[in-house]
Motif scaffolding. Structure first.
Motif, PDB file in Angstrom:
ATOM      1  N   VAL A 130     -21.585  -3.254 -17.052  1.00 45.74           N
ATOM      2  CA  VAL A 130     -22.006  -4.344 -17.921  1.00 45.74           C
ATOM      3  C   VAL A 130     -21.527  -4.028 -19.329  1.00 45.74           C
ATOM      4  CG1 VAL A 130     -24.255  -3.295 -18.423  1.00 45.74           C
ATOM      5  CG2 VAL A 130     -23.974  -5.786 -18.632  1.00 45.74           C
ATOM      6  N   GLY A 131     -21.167  -5.081 -20.085  1.00 45.62           N
ATOM      7  CA  GLY A 131     -20.684  -4.821 -21.433  1.00 45.62           C
ATOM      8  C   GLY A 131     -20.548  -6.084 -22.256  1.00 45.62           C
ATOM      9  N   GLN A 132     -20.226  -5.889 -23.546  1.00 47.59           N
ATOM     10  CA  GLN A 132     -20.089  -6.968 -24.521  1.00 47.59           C
ATOM     11  C   GLN A 132     -19.194  -6.469 -25.641  1.00 47.59           C
ATOM     12  OE1 GLN A 132     -23.663  -7.968 -26.751  1.00 47.59           O
ATOM     13  NE2 GLN A 132     -23.157 -10.155 -26.773  1.00 47.59           N
ATOM     14  N   SER A 133     -18.585  -7.393 -26.377  1.00 49.16           N
ATOM     15  CA  SER A 133     -17.762  -6.996 -27.514  1.00 49.16           C
ATOM     16  C   SER A 133     -18.201  -7.759 -28.766  1.00 49.16           C
ATOM     17  CB  SER A 133     -16.282  -7.250 -27.225  1.00 49.16           C
ATOM     18  OG  SER A 133     -16.024  -8.636 -27.114  1.00 49.16           O
ATOM     19  N   TYR A 134     -17.820  -7.184 -29.930  1.00 52.90           N
ATOM     20  CA  TYR A 134     -18.165  -7.774 -31.222  1.00 52.90           C
ATOM     21  C   TYR A 134     -16.934  -7.733 -32.109  1.00 52.90           C
ATOM     22  CZ  TYR A 134     -20.178  -8.273 -35.889  1.00 52.90           C
ATOM     23  OH  TYR A 134     -20.454  -8.683 -37.182  1.00 52.90           O
ATOM     24  N   ARG A 135     -16.545  -8.903 -32.645  1.00 57.28           N
ATOM     25  CA  ARG A 135     -15.387  -8.973 -33.520  1.00 57.28           C
ATOM     26  C   ARG A 135     -15.780  -8.525 -34.918  1.00 57.28           C
ATOM     27  NH1 ARG A 135     -13.922 -13.758 -32.282  1.00 57.28           N
ATOM     28  NH2 ARG A 135     -14.416 -14.899 -34.175  1.00 57.28           N
ATOM     29  N   LEU A 136     -15.030  -7.543 -35.443  1.00 61.20           N
ATOM     30  CA  LEU A 136     -15.403  -6.908 -36.705  1.00 61.20           C
ATOM     31  C   LEU A 136     -15.018  -7.725 -37.926  1.00 61.20           C
ATOM     32  CD1 LEU A 136     -14.370  -3.236 -35.807  1.00 61.20           C
ATOM     33  CD2 LEU A 136     -16.646  -4.266 -35.727  1.00 61.20           C
ATOM     34  N   ASN A 137     -14.115  -8.699 -37.789  1.00 60.79           N
ATOM     35  CA  ASN A 137     -13.745  -9.521 -38.936  1.00 60.79           C
ATOM     36  C   ASN A 137     -14.131 -10.971 -38.665  1.00 60.79           C
ATOM     37  OD1 ASN A 137     -11.618 -10.677 -37.312  1.00 60.79           O
ATOM     38  ND2 ASN A 137     -10.403  -8.838 -37.739  1.00 60.79           N
ATOM     39  N   GLU A 138     -14.045 -11.782 -39.711  1.00 59.97           N
ATOM     40  CA  GLU A 138     -14.435 -13.184 -39.598  1.00 59.97           C
ATOM     41  C   GLU A 138     -13.235 -14.102 -39.410  1.00 59.97           C
ATOM     42  OE1 GLU A 138     -16.758 -14.193 -42.975  1.00 59.97           O
ATOM     43  OE2 GLU A 138     -18.397 -12.827 -42.481  1.00 59.97           O
ATOM     44  N   ARG A 139     -12.115 -13.543 -39.072  1.00 62.70           N
ATOM     45  CA  ARG A 139     -10.912 -14.321 -38.861  1.00 62.70           C
ATOM     46  C   ARG A 139     -11.113 -15.289 -37.696  1.00 62.70           C
ATOM     47  NH1 ARG A 139      -6.599 -10.502 -37.038  1.00 62.70           N
ATOM     48  NH2 ARG A 139      -7.121  -9.561 -39.057  1.00 62.70           N
ATOM     49  N   PRO A 140     -10.715 -16.567 -37.816  1.00 63.62           N
ATOM     50  CA  PRO A 140     -10.853 -17.506 -36.695  1.00 63.62           C
ATOM     51  C   PRO A 140     -10.085 -17.005 -35.470  1.00 63.62           C
ATOM     52  CG  PRO A 140     -10.361 -18.676 -38.732  1.00 63.62           C
ATOM     53  CD  PRO A 140     -10.187 -17.224 -39.029  1.00 63.62           C
ATOM     54  N   SER A 141     -10.681 -17.204 -34.332  1.00 68.56           N
ATOM     55  CA  SER A 141     -10.086 -16.714 -33.093  1.00 68.56           C
ATOM     56  C   SER A 141      -9.219 -17.792 -32.451  1.00 68.56           C
ATOM     57  CB  SER A 141     -11.174 -16.286 -32.114  1.00 68.56           C
ATOM     58  OG  SER A 141     -10.620 -15.947 -30.863  1.00 68.56           O
ATOM     59  N   ILE A 142      -8.138 -17.352 -31.800  1.00 75.50           N
ATOM     60  CA  ILE A 142      -7.318 -18.286 -31.037  1.00 75.50           C
ATOM     61  C   ILE A 142      -7.861 -18.465 -29.621  1.00 75.50           C
ATOM     62  CG2 ILE A 142      -5.232 -17.705 -32.323  1.00 75.50           C
ATOM     63  CD1 ILE A 142      -4.393 -16.074 -29.810  1.00 75.50           C
ATOM     64  N   LEU A 143      -8.848 -17.671 -29.276  1.00 70.51           N
ATOM     65  CA  LEU A 143      -9.441 -17.787 -27.945  1.00 70.51           C
ATOM     66  C   LEU A 143     -10.271 -19.064 -27.883  1.00 70.51           C
ATOM     67  CD1 LEU A 143     -10.310 -14.053 -27.758  1.00 70.51           C
ATOM     68  CD2 LEU A 143      -8.968 -15.221 -26.015  1.00 70.51           C
ATOM     69  N   PRO A 144     -10.010 -19.937 -26.915  1.00 72.88           N
ATOM     70  CA  PRO A 144     -10.688 -21.243 -26.895  1.00 72.88           C
ATOM     71  C   PRO A 144     -12.156 -21.123 -26.527  1.00 72.88           C
ATOM     72  CG  PRO A 144      -9.276 -20.986 -24.966  1.00 72.88           C
ATOM     73  CD  PRO A 144      -9.009 -19.807 -25.844  1.00 72.88           C
ATOM     74  N   ASP A 145     -12.929 -22.140 -26.907  1.00 76.25           N
ATOM     75  CA  ASP A 145     -14.335 -22.218 -26.524  1.00 76.25           C
ATOM     76  C   ASP A 145     -14.454 -22.219 -25.001  1.00 76.25           C
ATOM     77  OD1 ASP A 145     -15.056 -22.341 -29.161  1.00 76.25           O
ATOM     78  OD2 ASP A 145     -15.149 -24.532 -29.223  1.00 76.25           O
ATOM     79  N   THR A 152     -14.396 -19.468 -23.174  1.00 78.79           N
ATOM     80  CA  THR A 152     -13.868 -18.232 -22.604  1.00 78.79           C
ATOM     81  C   THR A 152     -14.847 -17.073 -22.728  1.00 78.79           C
ATOM     82  OG1 THR A 152     -12.817 -17.604 -24.693  1.00 78.79           O
ATOM     83  CG2 THR A 152     -11.515 -18.929 -23.154  1.00 78.79           C
ATOM     84  N   GLY A 153     -15.906 -17.254 -23.545  1.00 76.81           N
ATOM     85  CA  GLY A 153     -16.835 -16.160 -23.793  1.00 76.81           C
ATOM     86  C   GLY A 153     -16.395 -15.246 -24.903  1.00 76.81           C
ATOM     87  N   LEU A 154     -15.269 -15.566 -25.586  1.00 74.50           N
ATOM     88  CA  LEU A 154     -14.706 -14.693 -26.617  1.00 74.50           C
ATOM     89  C   LEU A 154     -14.473 -15.412 -27.940  1.00 74.50           C
ATOM     90  CD1 LEU A 154     -12.047 -12.955 -24.354  1.00 74.50           C
ATOM     91  CD2 LEU A 154     -13.990 -11.804 -25.410  1.00 74.50           C
ATOM     92  N   SER A 155     -14.850 -16.673 -28.023  1.00 74.28           N
ATOM     93  CA  SER A 155     -14.504 -17.455 -29.210  1.00 74.28           C
ATOM     94  C   SER A 155     -15.378 -17.108 -30.412  1.00 74.28           C
ATOM     95  CB  SER A 155     -14.609 -18.948 -28.902  1.00 74.28           C
ATOM     96  OG  SER A 155     -15.904 -19.259 -28.409  1.00 74.28           O
ATOM     97  N   ASP A 156     -16.625 -16.626 -30.218  1.00 82.13           N
ATOM     98  CA  ASP A 156     -17.508 -16.236 -31.320  1.00 82.13           C
ATOM     99  C   ASP A 156     -17.370 -14.746 -31.605  1.00 82.13           C
ATOM    100  OD1 ASP A 156     -18.415 -18.830 -31.464  1.00 82.13           O
ATOM    101  OD2 ASP A 156     -20.108 -18.465 -30.117  1.00 82.13           O
ATOM    102  N   ARG A 157     -18.019 -14.291 -32.674  1.00 82.12           N
ATOM    103  CA  ARG A 157     -17.900 -12.886 -33.035  1.00 82.12           C
ATOM    104  C   ARG A 157     -18.530 -11.998 -31.961  1.00 82.12           C
ATOM    105  NH1 ARG A 157     -18.902 -11.493 -39.263  1.00 82.12           N
ATOM    106  NH2 ARG A 157     -17.895  -9.612 -38.463  1.00 82.12           N
ATOM    107  N   PHE A 158     -19.737 -12.356 -31.500  1.00 81.30           N
ATOM    108  CA  PHE A 158     -20.310 -11.678 -30.344  1.00 81.30           C
ATOM    109  C   PHE A 158     -19.797 -12.370 -29.076  1.00 81.30           C
ATOM    110  CE2 PHE A 158     -23.497  -9.968 -33.280  1.00 81.30           C
ATOM    111  CZ  PHE A 158     -23.624  -8.677 -32.794  1.00 81.30           C
TER     112      PHE A 158
END
Length: 743
Positions: free
Chosen positions: A566-581, A583-589
């Motif tokens: 089990v796991g999760q990731s956190y984006r360290l910067n506030e740069r907008p992501s190219i990952l689409p809504d 996908t589970g990766l579009s927000d910082r958490f």
């Protein structure tokens, strides 16, 4: 026991033939002679034999050997209770508990063998032959010619067991009886005249003149037929004919005759060489068709329809290999209408590869043909060439490994976007163990890309297009990955808990300037949680700095293994992501993903993959694959639900489906089986779906009998969807496969 050696005497093992009444197919009590009991003589013109007693009548010129007689010549061995040789008439007779083994390992039994003075042809009474390649023949009387051909009268043949599990005699599942049977050992083939086929002791079925090889041999002839009843084509009968062109190649031609449409011809050619093998199959017919059921136009004219399916692989050297596949069809509904395949896309490929301990080379190409009713064929890609080279340099710079890669790809479309890509990349990894047991891996990655794009507006999804013309970009990433395995005893077994933490840093990249050909379906799951790039291909790279954390737990007990991650990731910067809504990766958490696997001996296998929404804990992905049972009785279940709440158009759509299959062994040889696929998707999950929430796609149910020499089955299949002339409806398939019979 006395031993004797005679010159110019042969024991003709006239015994490669078969027998009579059904009961004589049973095993005989006498054991065949072994090499130790009947050793070979010094020369081929001699016969070595042993016997308890030898008598010689001088007046009658008769030689009699009796009591456990053993004789051998040129690899053939005989045992009998008594052997009499009348030198005046030239008659040689062996009687009592006769068993004969020839050089090929076939064993023949009889009550009496009568030979001529040539000792190379003769007559056998009440004979049973057990063939080394499988099968047995019994006959009232058999004769053998000088060329070794054996002719049998009132004979029966079967490859089936003639005793049950307790060793008691039983009637074989099937047998062939005939007025006359001829066995040709030079061809390893049995021929029948006046034959009748007996199945499960039911009334016999007359057969035309019939022949088949013994054992696993391959020879020209008819194969087992198959029968099918379907709504569209009516009753179908397929009778294959196999032509053995050579020892390493053969052609099978199968006419398919239907009651409702014109016949179809199927041909398959196979060849095996020292470097590899290939097989190519073709289908050809003519019928009415409609490629697009939504067009409102029905094609009622007769048109040629066909399909080619070829595959080959050649190992040119220990390092070099060539693999190919060819799949082409004339229209979109042919494969489904004739129940050849349910694929909605087919692909032809070619690949030349070289693999050694430190490098990999591939030069490949492929083309796609769509069978989906609303897809445009002009938008399907053709990739040629696709070049990839990788090499690893080990134990350099602090003991790390450096992998370099060069890659090119050219994709063209008849009526769509064309893309050419080339890049060079390098990846350096070094690992070390700390004094506390943590495994620390440092990774550095760099890549330079060059792209050329033509006609991007032909691609419907804007995020896949890129900009027209030549573009270049540079990619870089640094990562540190820490794993801390903790191992100990638990519940009488061993458990392992491994916390894991990773940091990846990557500068911003102009991803959307580049066309997206190979990274369109992206989704966060356990397999890419700790990946350097969560996109599947090369055209998109995750340009962010992030921390990923999780844990893996394993428990190993006698017969039981459990693993979970089990796991999760956190984006360290506030740069907008190219990952689409979605996908589970579009927000910082990111969303929370995991996988749990349970295996109990060879009886239970269970895998559950999941993704939970980080805010609402809603299940965005739920995938179950479970198998319970043995190889004879089992149940399989698969469930998939993608509820990603997608906004916008993407290749990977939300869906929900269930797959069920199983087999139940009702008795030792009888079983029932079934499978089904049900689409559970509705409009709330995918606005483009036309399913109503419970839409069966197909099912299959059947019953089957299978023992050591026979497989008999009846299956009912139902298609719930129509596509052109491949209409929904029922079909029934009857299969009958017999060991050693059908060629």
């Amino acid at each position: 026991m006395r031993s004797f050696l005679l010159a110019s005497c042969a024991v003709p093992l006239a015994c490669i033939a078969g027998g009579a009444a059904a009961q004589t197919l049973q095993d005989r009590e006498v054991a065949p002679p072994t090499v130790a009991e009947a050793p070979a003589p010094a020369s081929d013109d001699q016969v070595r034999f042993t016997a308890d007693q030898l008598e010689y009548d001088l007046e009658g010129d008769v030689v009699v050997a009796s009591g456990e007689v053993r004789m051998s010549r040129q690899g053939e061995r005989l045992r009998a209770d008594k052997v009499t040789w009348d030198r005046n008439t030239g008659k040689v007779v062996a009687t009592g508990n006769i068993a004969v083994t020839n050089p090929d390992g076939d064993i023949a039994y009889g009550d009496q063998i009568e030979l001529t003075d040539s000792l190379k042809d003769g007559l056998v009474e009440n004979m049973l032959v057990v063939l080394n390649q499988g099968g047995r023949i019994a006959a009232v009387r058999g004769t053998r010619a000088e060329n070794g051909t054996v002719s049998l009268l009132q004979a029966a043949y079967t490859p089936c067991a003639v005793v049950d599990t307790e060793g008691c005699p039983k009637e074989p599942s099937w047998k062939i009886t005939a007025v006359r049977v001829t066995y040709r050992p030079d061809r390893k083939r049995v021929y029948y005249d006046g034959a009748r086929f007996n199945l499960f002791g039911l009334p016999s079925l007359p057969l035309p003149r019939l022949s088949h090889p013994v054992g696993g041999g391959s020879d020209s002839g008819l194969l087992s037929p198959s029968f099918r009843i379907g709504r569209v084509n009516g009753l179908e009968a397929a009778v294959p004919y196999y032509w053995a062109i050579g020892e390493n190649r053969g052609l099978t031609v199968t006419p398919h005759v239907f009651t409702s449409v014109l016949p179809m011809l199927e041909a398959n050619y196979r060849q095996l060489d020292t470097t590899g093998a290939f097989s190519i199959t073709g289908y050809a017919t003519a019928s009415r068709r409609s490629d697009d059921v939504n067009s409102g136009v029905t094609d009622t004219t007769q048109a040629f329809r066909g399909y080619i399916d070829g595959i080959g692989r050649f190992q040119l050297s220990p390092e070099w290999s060539l693999s190919t596949s060819l799949r082409l069809v004339t229209d979109r509904t042919f494969l489904r209408r004739y129940d050849i395949s349910s694929d909605d896309r087919i692909r032809s490929t070619v690949a030349l590869e070289r693999v050694d301990a430190d490098s990999y080379f591939s030069l490949a190409g492929w083309a796609v043909q769509t069978l989906r009713q609303n897809d445009r064929q002009g938008l399907q890609p053709v990739a040629l060439p696709e070049f990839d080279y990788r090499r690893i340099f080990r134990n350099i710079a602090f003991g790390g490994n450096l992998q370099v890669q060069a890659n090119t790809l050219a994709i063209s479309r008849h009526a769509g976007q064309d893309t050419q890509r080339a890049f060079a990349a390098a990846k350096y990894d070094v690992s070390a163990l700390t004094r506390w047991g943590q495994e620390v891996t440092l990774t550095a990655y760099a890549r330079a890309d060059a792209y050329n794009t033509n006609d991007p507006l032909a691609t419907d999804t804007p995020s896949y297009r890129g900009l027209d013309g030549f573009r270049s970009r540079a990619i870089g990433a640094l990562a540190v990955d820490v794993r801390w395995p903790l191992i100990g005893e638990a519940f009488g077994g061993v458990q392992r808990l491994t916390p894991r933490f990773q940091i990846v840093a990557s500068p911003r990249i102009e991803n959307l300037d580049i066309p997206n050909e190979d990274a369109r379906a992206v989704d966060l799951e356990d397999s890419n949680l700790f990946a350097l790039n969560r996109f599947a291909g090369y055209d998109r790279f995750e340009d962010s700095s992030r921390a990923t954390y999780g844990a893996e737990w394993n428990l190993d007990l006698p017969g039981l293994a459990i693993s979970t991650i089990v796991g999760q990731s956190y984006r360290l910067n506030e740069r907008p992501s190219i990952l689409p809504d979605g996908t589970g990766l579009s927000d910082r958490f990111s969303d929370i993903v995991g996988r749990t696997q349970v295996r109990y001996r060879d009886f239970v296998a269970f895998t559950y993959r999941y993704r939970f929404d980080k805010d609402s804990m809603a299940v965005r992905r739920s995938e179950v694959d479970a198998t319970v049972g043995s190889h004879t009785t089992y149940a399989l279940a698969g469930y998939l639900r993608l509820n990603r709440n997608i906004k916008g158009l993407e290749d990977l759509r939300d869906r929900e489906e269930i797959r069920l299959a199983g087999r139940v062994q009702l008795a030792r040889f009888w079983s029932v089986f079934g499978s089904t696929i049900i689409d559970l998707t509705d409009n709330s999950e995918d606005i483009f779906s036309i399913a109503d929430g419970f839409d069966p796609l197909r099912h299959r149910v059947g019953v089957e009998y299978e023992d050591d020499c026979l497989r008999l089955g009846l299956a009912w299949k139902r298609e719930y969807t129509s596509l052109g002339d491949a209409r929904r409806g029922d079909s029934f398939l009857l299969t009958l496969a017999l060991t050693n019979l059908g060629r």
